[in-house]
Design an enzyme around this catalytic site. Structure first.
Site, PDB file in Angstrom:
ATOM      1  N   THR A 412       0.844  -1.193   0.000  1.00 15.20           N
ATOM      2  CA  THR A 412       0.000   0.000   0.000  1.00 15.20           C
ATOM      3  C   THR A 412       0.886   1.252   0.000  1.00 15.20           C
ATOM      4  OG1 THR A 412      -1.613  -1.255   1.305  1.00 15.20           O
ATOM      5  CG2 THR A 412      -1.987   1.108   1.125  1.00 15.20           C
ATOM      6  N   GLU A 432      -2.322  -4.479  -2.465  1.00 17.81           N
ATOM      7  CA  GLU A 432      -2.317  -5.416  -1.332  1.00 17.81           C
ATOM      8  C   GLU A 432      -0.888  -5.817  -0.954  1.00 17.81           C
ATOM      9  OE1 GLU A 432      -3.998  -7.658   1.858  1.00 17.81           O
ATOM     10  OE2 GLU A 432      -4.421  -5.831   0.797  1.00 17.81           O
TER      11      GLU A 432
END
Length: 614
Positions: A412, A432
């Site tokens: 992220t 992710e």
């Protein structure tokens, strides 16, 4: 967290001259200097803070050309898709929180990925009913959700921006064409993914040039991504969701092309209808009051706003300003355990499960939860969830016990932007895991996400409702916590962080450092961290353990050491019309802060960087 005002110059080893960016070592391929990362900037005209100097530069260029905070945030995000491709890109999703200076309103865009319509509750279970190995799920088409980032950008520009997509993406297109200089962090992240990247020829071709790890100082170009951006610039998101890019995304997720001799990966369930039906809706933000401030965040399916908000409501019941460091940190760790217990028990996609958001963020529920904190002793973890039913008393019976929830990828990225008019964007975006699914869409230049592994694969206790199980079209629960803080209706602070579930605690601890710890924003970002997410032990960085481990251990806290937690960026509005941009000095290789019109180094060094908020 230190209860005193210090300067970033001391924390990060900077000097006043360090406020001015300078070129780094020359690139081995082109001789062009690698841009230097500077974690602090103060000035006027708008500000940008990201993890990457190229992305910060691109955002600042849009501001300087007359774009607003929404325009610059999308531009910086597109640049991050080039230079930070293992953390974010058009193959993923995110949450966009925006303060509109003209209306005084905070709005949010939900760009979270969705599960395919073909995905059922047992999607991540083996034939015997047990969860499949997590690593097997990550590197697979099965983990790929419908990407939300392109439509998030389009929504942001439609509702808040002033420039067309073509102008906003110009900086990202140029960066993809010309390339970025590889730094040590990028090389390390590539090395950590090398084995699985080699399983997919398109990924290996892009990120392992010549079949080897990219050298530090070399230039990595991505002409395929430049072409994808050009298509978005010319035609909008239509090709991505119903046209040629959509077809490539679906084909790649359903049947990832694998290198000869490698074990096959699980096929995905994504179909054309999933992309065609995707929406990135505007949602009401969460809002809590804290010490006279208004703290806005992202509502479910993110748990960021609800969990940060609940913890702040609990903490407001304690005289934190009167406590020493250990007492404040003890209360912080206990509050996060309680709020995570409630997050795990109640928060999911509100289109699929009833989320008692109003009660979770109520002062009455917070008062009930706060009575479970013993100022002199840590509770045994995990703690049980509360009962947000609207009927509150002084320390009632609690609900079911909850654990730490499902796994979330630590990758992220977060960017924070403000413009000269006072508009503010706080935007967290992701694919992710670091490297997402590991699967690159051939000819398109971007990695696909593995966001569906954010679902809980199977309930920990079949007798307790689990709000985060897979379902057709459902958005998995997230911990992303882009945050904007107002005082008297005007923005004073905005921040966010990557880090999976530790995002919540990073944002909360940074807020406490700034509001309660008398730290400047840059010092609050740099301070050593710990993250208690209702597990038997809290994660803690080495510096945190060195400073506070023994004293907190004497109160009953248990810790597991971890190298680093989060990588925050933030912006603060200072008196006199000044704006401060802040990023990490060292975590993840350091971040990059910039302003359109910087103060001179001596003038900036003379400022009080921690004035009273509000």
């Amino acid at each position: 967290m230190a209860r005193r005002r210090t300067s970033l110059f001391a924390l990060a080893g900077l000097t006043a001259a360090g406020l001015v960016a300078a070129g780094g070592p020359a690139s081995a391929e082109t001789g062009r200097p690698a841009p230097e990362k500077v974690p602090l900037a103060v000035g006027t005209g708008g500000a940008v803070a990201t993890v990457d100097p190229d992305a910060t530069r691109v955002g600042l260029e849009v501001l300087a050309a007359g774009g607003n905070a929404a325009d610059a945030a999308v531009a910086a995000a597109a640049a991050l898709g080039v230079s930070e491709p293992y953390s974010a890109g058009v193959g993923g999703g995110g949450f966009f929180v925006y303060f509109d200076a003209a209306t005084g309103e905070v709005s949010t865009i939900d760009g979270r990925e969705t599960a395919p319509l073909a995905m059922g509750v047992d999607a991540f279970l083996a034939d015997d009913g047990t969860p499949i190995p997590f690593a097997e799920a990550v590197t697979s088409g099965l983990s790929v959700g419908t990407p939300g980032t392109p439509l998030t950008w389009e929504r942001a520009l439609e509702h808040f921006g002033t420039l067309p997509m073509a102008e906003v993406l110009a900086g990202g297109i140029a960066l993809a064409d010309e390339g970025f200089v590889v730094d040590e962090t990028f090389r390390q992240q590539t090395a950590a993914n090398e084995e699985r990247f080699r399983r997919f020829p398109a990924t290996a071709e892009l990120f392992l040039p010549g079949g080897a790890l990219p050298e530090v100082g070399s230039v990595l170009r991505n002409p395929d991504l430049a072409d994808t951006y050009r298509l978005l610039a010319a035609e909008g998101t239509g090709p991505f969701y119903t046209g040629e890019v959509a077809a490539d995304v679906v084909a790649t997720a359903q049947d990832p092309a694998e290198a000869p001799g490698t074990a096959p990966v699980r096929a995905g369930l994504l179909e054309a209808v999933d992309l065609a039906l995707y929406d990135a809706p505007l949602r009401e933000p969460t809002r809590v009051g804290y010490r006279g401030l208004e703290v806005y965040g992202m509502a479910p399916p993110s748990s960021g706003g609800s969990t940060v908000g609940e913890a702040l409501n609990v903490l407001e019941r304690f005289p934190l300003a009167d406590l020493d460091d250990v007492g404040l940190l003890h209360t912080y760790l206990e509050a996060t355990a309680l709020s995570f217990a409630d997050r795990n028990r109640y928060v999911g996609d509100p289109a699929y499960v009833p989320v008692p958001l109003e009660e979770l963020l109520s002062d009455e529920f917070a008062a009930e939860r706060a009575c479970a904190i013993d100022p002199a002793r840590a509770a045994d973890k995990p703690v049980a969830a509360g009962v947000p039913d609207g009927e509150y008393g002084p320390c009632p019976a609690v609900g079911a016990e909850t654990g730490a929830g499902g796994a979330e990828g630590p990758s992220t990225t977060h960017l924070t932007v403000a413009d000269a008019e006072g508009n503010v964007a706080s935007y967290t975006l992701t694919i992710e895991q670091t490297g997402g699914s590991g699967i690159t869409v051939p000819g398109r230049g971007f990695l696909l996400n593995n966001e569906l592994t954010d679902f809980t694969f199977a309930p920990a206790d079949p007798t307790v409702p689990e709000p985060n199980l897979p379902a057709p079209g459902k958005r998995p629960r997230s911990s992303m916590a882009p945050t904007i803080v107002l005082a008297g209706g005007e923005p004073v602070l905005a921040l966010g962080s990557p880090g999976g579930a530790t995002i919540i605690t990073t944002v909360l601890q940074t807020l406490l450092g700034r509001v309660e710890g008398d730290l400047s924003l840059v010092d609050a970002i740099a301070a050593p961290r710990a993250s208690q997410r209702n597990g038997a032990a809290a994660d803690a960085e080495p510096a945190f353990l060195e400073q506070y481990g023994d004293a907190l251990g004497a109160l009953g806290h248990r810790f597991t050491g971890t190298a680093e937690i989060g990588a925050a960026t933030g912006i603060e509005f200072l008196p006199g019309g000044l704006v401060l941009a802040a990023a990490e000095p060292t975590r993840r290789g350091g971040g990059s802060a910039g302003v359109v019109d910087p103060l001179s180094a001596p003038d900036a060094a003379a400022l009080d960087l921690a004035p009273d908020l509000g």
